[in-house]
Design an enzyme around this catalytic site. Sequence first.
Site, PDB file in Angstrom:
ATOM      1  N   CYS A 192       0.843  -1.193   0.000  1.00 57.98           N
ATOM      2  CA  CYS A 192       0.000   0.000   0.000  1.00 57.98           C
ATOM      3  C   CYS A 192       0.882   1.248   0.000  1.00 57.98           C
ATOM      4  O   CYS A 192       1.568   1.524   0.988  1.00 57.98           O
ATOM      5  CB  CYS A 192      -0.917   0.009   1.219  1.00 57.98           C
ATOM      6  SG  CYS A 192      -2.020   1.446   1.291  1.00 57.98           S
ATOM      7  N   CYS A 198       4.046  -2.516   3.387  1.00 57.24           N
ATOM      8  CA  CYS A 198       3.267  -3.668   2.951  1.00 57.24           C
ATOM      9  C   CYS A 198       2.225  -3.988   4.024  1.00 57.24           C
ATOM     10  O   CYS A 198       2.443  -3.757   5.223  1.00 57.24           O
ATOM     11  CB  CYS A 198       4.170  -4.880   2.740  1.00 57.24           C
ATOM     12  SG  CYS A 198       4.811  -5.021   1.059  1.00 57.24           S
TER      13      CYS A 198
END
Length: 387
Positions: A192, A198
């Site tokens: 993201c 992550c």
Amino acid sequence: MSAPRGAGRSTGSNYAPGPGPSTQLLSAYFDPPKAVVEPVQRQRFSEPQKFLPVAFVVGVVTFLFWSYLQHHIRPLLQLNGAARGPERKLDEEMRQRGFIELGAFLYLTLLFGISYVRSILTDPGSIPDEDPLWQYGGAARSVDIDLVPMALQEMKRTGERRHCKWCGKYKPDRCHHCRVCKCCILKMDHHCPWIYNCVGFANYKYFFLLLLYSFGCTYFIVFTMCESVSRIIADASTPFATMFLVLFTVTLATFLAVLITAFWGFHIWLMIVAKTTIEFCEKQTAKKEPERRVAETSVYHLGLSGNIRAVLGNNMLLWFFPCDPPSGDGLSFMSDETRLTKDLESGKGIRRRSHQRTQRTVRTPRGTPAPAGGMYTGYASTSHRER
């Protein structure tokens, strides 16, 4: 006189002729040596330019927070004479409603902020270093690791354990390599950019709650500011800048609410069916390949309650607070339930393959004598039954 065969070589009892050049080439081709790959150490926040999405999110949140307090809460509290009646008297009912809405908004915003910070700062989890059970190549291959695959659900088609060529480690179940973070992430869901991290095993709960409180804050702004929109439209003396900011705030909050609703709803469904975003995408890809059999349910399915606890933690009272992450180490997801599910799926596959082999059996003409053992197939079996 010619030299005897083997001249110039040691004739001791320990001598054994080595393989020729062609044998060495074939051996190197079919059994290449396992190179020792140095694992890449993950360096958090090493690229400042990737903080731009985070800065954008902080800017949007700051604007919505300021605009809501300035153009909605302040008139409700009637500070400095704002929104007072013609007699310049305080409306106690409006003021009380303002305090209630202010408290609820600050509470949701606080939980949103904590979830957002923890989503960024919490390491999602990676494969342990210096652990021979997960090291790929080199001296680690001499360790007895035959028992490790027994607890793994995800293997290569050849039956070998999955490994990462960048990190030089074997991969646990649900682990994938992130090229942005440059390491393998345990139970990786996706990378993201809005949190510069992550989403994986250790911070998935905080990310899930981030969506929950984003959902709550945006809809709270939209629904409560309808009163302010009606007030500024009815009041002809409202400055244009104030009218623009109020309408822009409601429009922006509505747009974000719709996006967050769809995204959060998707992650609720993933939690219920015990899947990650990567596993969902892999299943959709596998459905397009007829030769691959795709299980309808996840092998990590633990039932509705178990799937929720695997994301939000074991304590039900702390499910909606950014604390008490789920138990486990992110390396193994095997349990009695997953073993049973895998056995059932394997049994279905065996029955399906045997049924397909029966259907593909060549049918023999009617009246053909039965083969040895009394087994008939196709029309021959029908003939046998008629007799």
